[in-house]
Design a protein around this motif. Structure first.
Motif, PDB file in Angstrom:
ATOM      1  N   THR A  61      28.988  -3.148  77.064  1.00 24.06           N
ATOM      2  CA  THR A  61      27.583  -2.853  76.777  1.00 24.06           C
ATOM      3  C   THR A  61      26.989  -4.017  76.010  1.00 24.06           C
ATOM      4  OG1 THR A  61      28.136  -0.520  76.573  1.00 24.06           O
ATOM      5  CG2 THR A  61      26.020  -1.188  75.638  1.00 24.06           C
ATOM      6  N   MET A  62      25.858  -4.521  76.485  1.00 22.53           N
ATOM      7  CA  MET A  62      25.192  -5.629  75.796  1.00 22.53           C
ATOM      8  C   MET A  62      24.242  -5.080  74.741  1.00 22.53           C
ATOM      9  SD  MET A  62      26.064  -8.517  77.197  1.00 22.53           S
ATOM     10  CE  MET A  62      24.801  -9.476  76.376  1.00 22.53           C
ATOM     11  N   ILE A  63      24.250  -5.707  73.570  1.00 26.86           N
ATOM     12  CA  ILE A  63      23.222  -5.435  72.569  1.00 26.86           C
ATOM     13  C   ILE A  63      22.554  -6.761  72.223  1.00 26.86           C
ATOM     14  CG2 ILE A  63      22.711  -4.703  70.208  1.00 26.86           C
ATOM     15  CD1 ILE A  63      24.849  -2.784  70.223  1.00 26.86           C
ATOM     16  N   GLY A  66      18.969  -4.704  69.692  1.00 27.58           N
ATOM     17  CA  GLY A  66      19.206  -3.264  69.505  1.00 27.58           C
ATOM     18  C   GLY A  66      17.919  -2.502  69.202  1.00 27.58           C
ATOM     19  N   SER A  67      16.776  -3.044  69.670  1.00 22.02           N
ATOM     20  CA  SER A  67      15.490  -2.438  69.296  1.00 22.02           C
ATOM     21  C   SER A  67      14.940  -1.500  70.355  1.00 22.02           C
ATOM     22  CB  SER A  67      14.461  -3.537  68.987  1.00 22.02           C
ATOM     23  OG  SER A  67      14.191  -4.302  70.142  1.00 22.02           O
ATOM     24  N   ASN A  68      15.706  -1.322  71.435  1.00 20.56           N
ATOM     25  CA  ASN A  68      15.247  -0.353  72.439  1.00 20.56           C
ATOM     26  C   ASN A  68      16.398   0.540  72.890  1.00 20.56           C
ATOM     27  OD1 ASN A  68      12.872   0.522  73.512  1.00 20.56           O
ATOM     28  ND2 ASN A  68      12.908  -0.791  75.297  1.00 20.56           N
ATOM     29  N   GLY A 131      13.643  -7.948  68.868  1.00 21.81           N
ATOM     30  CA  GLY A 131      14.654  -8.116  69.913  1.00 21.81           C
ATOM     31  C   GLY A 131      14.773  -9.525  70.439  1.00 21.81           C
ATOM     32  N   THR A 132      15.535  -9.633  71.520  1.00 16.82           N
ATOM     33  CA  THR A 132      15.913 -10.929  72.088  1.00 16.82           C
ATOM     34  C   THR A 132      15.367 -11.085  73.500  1.00 16.82           C
ATOM     35  OG1 THR A 132      17.886  -9.933  73.052  1.00 16.82           O
ATOM     36  CG2 THR A 132      18.130 -10.894  70.840  1.00 16.82           C
ATOM     37  N   MET A 133      15.498 -12.298  74.021  1.00 13.42           N
ATOM     38  CA  MET A 133      15.028 -12.546  75.386  1.00 13.42           C
ATOM     39  C   MET A 133      15.803 -11.704  76.415  1.00 13.42           C
ATOM     40  SD  MET A 133      12.956 -13.854  77.378  1.00 13.42           S
ATOM     41  CE  MET A 133      11.998 -15.187  76.700  1.00 13.42           C
ATOM     42  N   SER A 141       9.716  -6.194  78.891  1.00 13.09           N
ATOM     43  CA  SER A 141       8.888  -5.847  77.725  1.00 13.09           C
ATOM     44  C   SER A 141       7.503  -6.463  77.848  1.00 13.09           C
ATOM     45  CB  SER A 141       9.573  -6.337  76.449  1.00 13.09           C
ATOM     46  OG  SER A 141      10.838  -5.720  76.355  1.00 13.09           O
ATOM     47  N   LYS A 142       6.539  -5.741  77.291  1.00 14.61           N
ATOM     48  CA  LYS A 142       5.145  -6.126  77.516  1.00 14.61           C
ATOM     49  C   LYS A 142       4.297  -5.946  76.270  1.00 14.61           C
ATOM     50  CE  LYS A 142       5.149  -1.556  77.922  1.00 14.61           C
ATOM     51  NZ  LYS A 142       6.407  -0.800  77.732  1.00 14.61           N
ATOM     52  N   TRP A 143       3.092  -6.526  76.364  1.00 16.71           N
ATOM     53  CA  TRP A 143       2.052  -6.256  75.380  1.00 16.71           C
ATOM     54  C   TRP A 143       0.837  -5.807  76.179  1.00 16.71           C
ATOM     55  CZ3 TRP A 143       1.541  -4.649  70.841  1.00 16.71           C
ATOM     56  CH2 TRP A 143       0.343  -4.774  70.131  1.00 16.71           C
TER      57      TRP A 143
HETATM   58  C1  FAD Z   1       8.735  -1.531  66.093  1.00 20.21           C
HETATM   59  C2  FAD Z   1       8.980  -1.755  67.559  1.00 20.21           C
HETATM   60  C3  FAD Z   1       7.934  -2.220  68.351  1.00 20.21           C
HETATM   61  C4  FAD Z   1       8.133  -2.415  69.717  1.00 20.21           C
HETATM   62  N1  FAD Z   1       7.087  -2.882  70.476  1.00 20.21           N
HETATM   63  C5  FAD Z   1       7.255  -3.070  71.781  1.00 20.21           C
HETATM   64  C6  FAD Z   1       6.170  -3.564  72.585  1.00 20.21           C
HETATM   65  O1  FAD Z   1       5.091  -3.865  72.112  1.00 20.21           O
HETATM   66  N2  FAD Z   1       6.396  -3.719  73.920  1.00 20.21           N
HETATM   67  C7  FAD Z   1       7.597  -3.429  74.483  1.00 20.21           C
HETATM   68  O2  FAD Z   1       7.737  -3.580  75.699  1.00 20.21           O
HETATM   69  N3  FAD Z   1       8.645  -2.975  73.752  1.00 20.21           N
HETATM   70  C8  FAD Z   1       8.503  -2.797  72.423  1.00 20.21           C
HETATM   71  N4  FAD Z   1       9.562  -2.376  71.665  1.00 20.21           N
HETATM   72  C9  FAD Z   1      10.869  -2.126  72.308  1.00 20.21           C
HETATM   73  C10 FAD Z   1      11.852  -3.325  72.236  1.00 20.21           C
HETATM   74  O3  FAD Z   1      11.621  -4.063  71.076  1.00 20.21           O
HETATM   75  C11 FAD Z   1      11.738  -4.266  73.424  1.00 20.21           C
HETATM   76  O4  FAD Z   1      11.995  -3.588  74.614  1.00 20.21           O
HETATM   77  C12 FAD Z   1      12.706  -5.466  73.290  1.00 20.21           C
HETATM   78  O5  FAD Z   1      12.324  -6.459  74.200  1.00 20.21           O
HETATM   79  C13 FAD Z   1      14.166  -5.098  73.523  1.00 20.21           C
HETATM   80  O6  FAD Z   1      14.963  -6.240  73.226  1.00 20.21           O
HETATM   81  P1  FAD Z   1      16.389  -6.114  72.517  1.00 20.21           P
HETATM   82  O7  FAD Z   1      17.009  -7.455  72.513  1.00 20.21           O
HETATM   83  O8  FAD Z   1      16.253  -5.442  71.208  1.00 20.21           O
HETATM   84  O9  FAD Z   1      17.124  -5.172  73.541  1.00 20.21           O
HETATM   85  P2  FAD Z   1      18.288  -4.132  73.207  1.00 20.21           P
HETATM   86  O10 FAD Z   1      17.674  -2.933  72.570  1.00 20.21           O
HETATM   87  O11 FAD Z   1      19.377  -4.803  72.502  1.00 20.21           O
HETATM   88  O12 FAD Z   1      18.757  -3.763  74.669  1.00 20.21           O
HETATM   89  C14 FAD Z   1      17.901  -3.089  75.574  1.00 20.21           C
HETATM   90  C15 FAD Z   1      18.632  -3.007  76.927  1.00 20.21           C
HETATM   91  O13 FAD Z   1      18.753  -4.324  77.450  1.00 20.21           O
HETATM   92  C16 FAD Z   1      20.122  -4.592  77.762  1.00 20.21           C
HETATM   93  N5  FAD Z   1      20.356  -6.018  77.515  1.00 20.21           N
HETATM   94  C17 FAD Z   1      20.277  -6.673  76.330  1.00 20.21           C
HETATM   95  N6  FAD Z   1      20.543  -7.972  76.524  1.00 20.21           N
HETATM   96  C18 FAD Z   1      20.803  -8.146  77.830  1.00 20.21           C
HETATM   97  C19 FAD Z   1      21.145  -9.272  78.657  1.00 20.21           C
HETATM   98  N7  FAD Z   1      21.300 -10.492  78.137  1.00 20.21           N
HETATM   99  N8  FAD Z   1      21.318  -9.071  79.987  1.00 20.21           N
HETATM  100  C20 FAD Z   1      21.194  -7.841  80.524  1.00 20.21           C
HETATM  101  N9  FAD Z   1      20.879  -6.736  79.812  1.00 20.21           N
HETATM  102  C21 FAD Z   1      20.677  -6.897  78.477  1.00 20.21           C
HETATM  103  C22 FAD Z   1      20.907  -3.699  76.817  1.00 20.21           C
HETATM  104  O14 FAD Z   1      22.223  -3.453  77.290  1.00 20.21           O
HETATM  105  C23 FAD Z   1      20.050  -2.453  76.828  1.00 20.21           C
HETATM  106  O15 FAD Z   1      20.321  -1.694  77.993  1.00 20.21           O
HETATM  107  C24 FAD Z   1       9.387  -2.167  70.294  1.00 20.21           C
HETATM  108  C25 FAD Z   1      10.453  -1.712  69.489  1.00 20.21           C
HETATM  109  C26 FAD Z   1      10.255  -1.528  68.132  1.00 20.21           C
HETATM  110  C27 FAD Z   1      11.396  -1.091  67.283  1.00 20.21           C
END
Ligand code: FAD
Length: 315
Positions: A61-63, A66-68, A131-133, A141-143
Motif C-alpha cells: 500500500t502506498m502512502i 496520507g491526506s486522503n 499531500g504529494t504528487m 486532485s483538483k481546485w
Molecule cells: C485539509 C484538506 C484539504 C484538502 N483539499 C483538497 C482539495 O482542495 N482538492 C482535492 O482534490 N483534494 C483535497 N484534499 C484531499 C487530499 O489532500 C488530496 O487528494 C491529495 O492530493 C492526496 O495526496 P496524498 O499524497 O496525501 O495521497 P494519500 O492520501 O497518501 O494517498 C491517496 C491514494 O493515492 C495512492 N497513492 C499515493 N501515492 C501514489 C503513487 N505514487 N502511485 C500510485 N498511487 C499512489 C494511495 O495508495 C491512496 O490510495 C484535502 C485533504 C485535506 C486533509
C-alpha cells in the motif's frame, strides 16, 4: 527466513518495521497498524520496495501525504510504503515554458512555492493542498475556484506496472476525470512525471496562490486532523431529479442535521459538513469512524434516497 527478515535483508537492516501504527502518517490520525512498514527516501528505495513486495507475493500500500486515506481496518496486511522520494528537476527551458520532472513523493506545498518562485505557472491554484504528487495523480486532485487539476500540466509519466517493470506513458493514458485516474484500476505506481509549465510573472502567480489560500481558509476547516472531503459529490442527474440547489454532499449531510455530530473523537466539521475531523488528533478509533460513516449514509439515504460514495480511499 520469514517475510520480515527477507524484507529487512533486501531493504536495509532496521528499516522495515513490523506492526507499525500509522496514525502519525495519516492526516485523519486513525489508529491502524501496518503489518510491515518502510519509508522510501529515493527512487531506488521506492522501486526496490515495490518489487520486493511483488516478488514475495504480499500486498503493498502506498502512502504519500496520507491526506486522503481513511483507515477503517485495525491492520493493513503486507508492506506499507511511505513515499518520501522528493525530486524537482528542470529538464527543458524554453522562452515560453519550462518542463520539469516532479517525483511522486514531492509535496504539493513545496512544489507550489518552488514553481512560483521560478515563475513557472501551472500549480499556483493548489496552494494549501496537502499531500504529494503521487497521491494527487492517483486521486486526480483538483481546485474548484477556478476549476483546475494538479494533473493539468502533465505531459508524460514513469509508472511501475503490475509486473514490476518501469514504463513511460503519455498524459492520455491516465483517462483523468473527476476524482479519477486509471491508476485506481491498474494499481500501477506513479514514480515521477514531466510537467510543462508556462512562464509567468511570479508576482501574479503569488497573488493567485494567495487567493486560493484565502478561499480555502474561508470554506474548509483549517489546522484540523481530517482527510479532506469524505464523500463524492452527487451526480448532476440526482441533483436535478431532487431539485437540489447544489451537488455538494456536504449540503446533504448538513440538511440531515449532522453538522457538529460525531462518534467518539470523530466529528462532522461545523465549517464544511463533508469534512470529518478527529477532534482528539491522536489515534482515533476505527470503529468510531465506521459508525459515524454508517450513520451519515443512513440518514442521507432515508431523507434523499441517495447512497453516498466515499471520495477518500478506504483501507
Ligand atoms: C485539509 C484538506 C484539504 C484538502 N483539499 C483538497 C482539495 O482542495 N482538492 C482535492 O482534490 N483534494 C483535497 N484534499 C484531499 C487530499 O489532500 C488530496 O487528494 C491529495 O492530493 C492526496 O495526496 P496524498 O499524497 O496525501 O495521497 P494519500 O492520501 O497518501 O494517498 C491517496 C491514494 O493515492 C495512492 N497513492 C499515493 N501515492 C501514489 C503513487 N505514487 N502511485 C500510485 N498511487 C499512489 C494511495 O495508495 C491512496 O490510495 C484535502 C485533504 C485535506 C486533509
Amino acid at each position: 527466513m520469514n517475510t520480515h527478515e527477507i524484507l529487512s535483508e533486501t531493504l536495509g537492516k532496521d528499516r522495515v518495521l513490523a506492526d507499525k501504527n500509522l496514525f502519525s502518517y495519516l492526516t485523519l490520525r486513525t489508529s491502524t497498524v501496518a503489518e510491515y512498514f518502510f519509508e522510501a527516501h529515493t527512487k531506488e528505495d521506492l522501486l526496490l520496495a515495490i518489487r520486493t513486495a511483488k516478488k514475495l507475493n504480499i500486498p503493498f500500500t502506498m502512502i504519500g501525504g496520507g491526506s486522503n486515506i481513511a483507515a477503517t481496518k485495525n491492520k493493513i496486511p503486507g508492506l506499507v510504503i511511505k513515499n518520501n522520494y522528493a525530486n524537482l528537476e528542470l529538464i527543458k527551458d524554453e522562452k515560453e515554458y519550462a518542463e520539469v520532472l516532479v517525483s511522486s513523493g514531492y509535496t504539493i506545498t513545496l512544489l507550489v512555492n518552488k514553481t512560483i518562485e521560478k515563475g513557472w505557472g501551472g500549480f499556483e491554484h493548489h496552494e494549501g493542498l496537502p499531500g504529494t504528487m503521487g497521491g494527487a495523480i492517483y486521486m486526480n486532485s483538483k481546485w474548484t475556484h477556478p476549476w483546475s487539476y494538479v494533473s493539468d500540466p502533465l505531459i508524460s509519466a514513469n509508472l511501475l506496472d503490475a509486473s514490476g517493470e518501469l514504463k513511460t506513458v503519455t498524459r492520455d493514458y491516465f483517462n483523468f476525470a473527476y476524482d479519477y485516474s486509471i491508476l485506481q484500476k491498474t494499481h500501477e505506481v506513479f514514480i515521477d512525471g514531466v510537467f510543462r509549465l508556462e512562464k509567468k510573472d511570479p508576482a501574479i502567480l503569488k497573488e493567485q496562490s494567495h487567493e486560493t489560500m484565502l478561499y480555502r481558509r474561508q470554506t474548509q476547516p483549517f489546522g484540523e486532523a481530517t482527510c479532506g472531503c469524505f464523500f463524492r459529490n452527487i451526480s448532476k442527474e440526482d441533483q436535478d431529479r431532487l431539485q437540489l440547489p447544489t451537488s455538494s454532499s456536504g449540503y446533504l449531510i448538513d440538511q440531515v442535521g449532522m453538522k457538529n455530530k460525531g462518534v467518539g473523537a470523530f466529528v462532522i466539521s461545523p465549517v464544511h459538513a463533508n469534512f470529518i475531523i478527529n477532534t482528539g488528533k491522536m489515534e482515533g478509533n476505527t470503529a468510531d469512524l465506521l459508525q459515524l460513516v454508517k450513520e451519515i449514509k443512513e440518514k442521507v439515504s432515508q431523507k434523499f434516497g441517495i447512497q453516498l460514495v466515499e471520495e477518500v480511499v478506504v483501507v
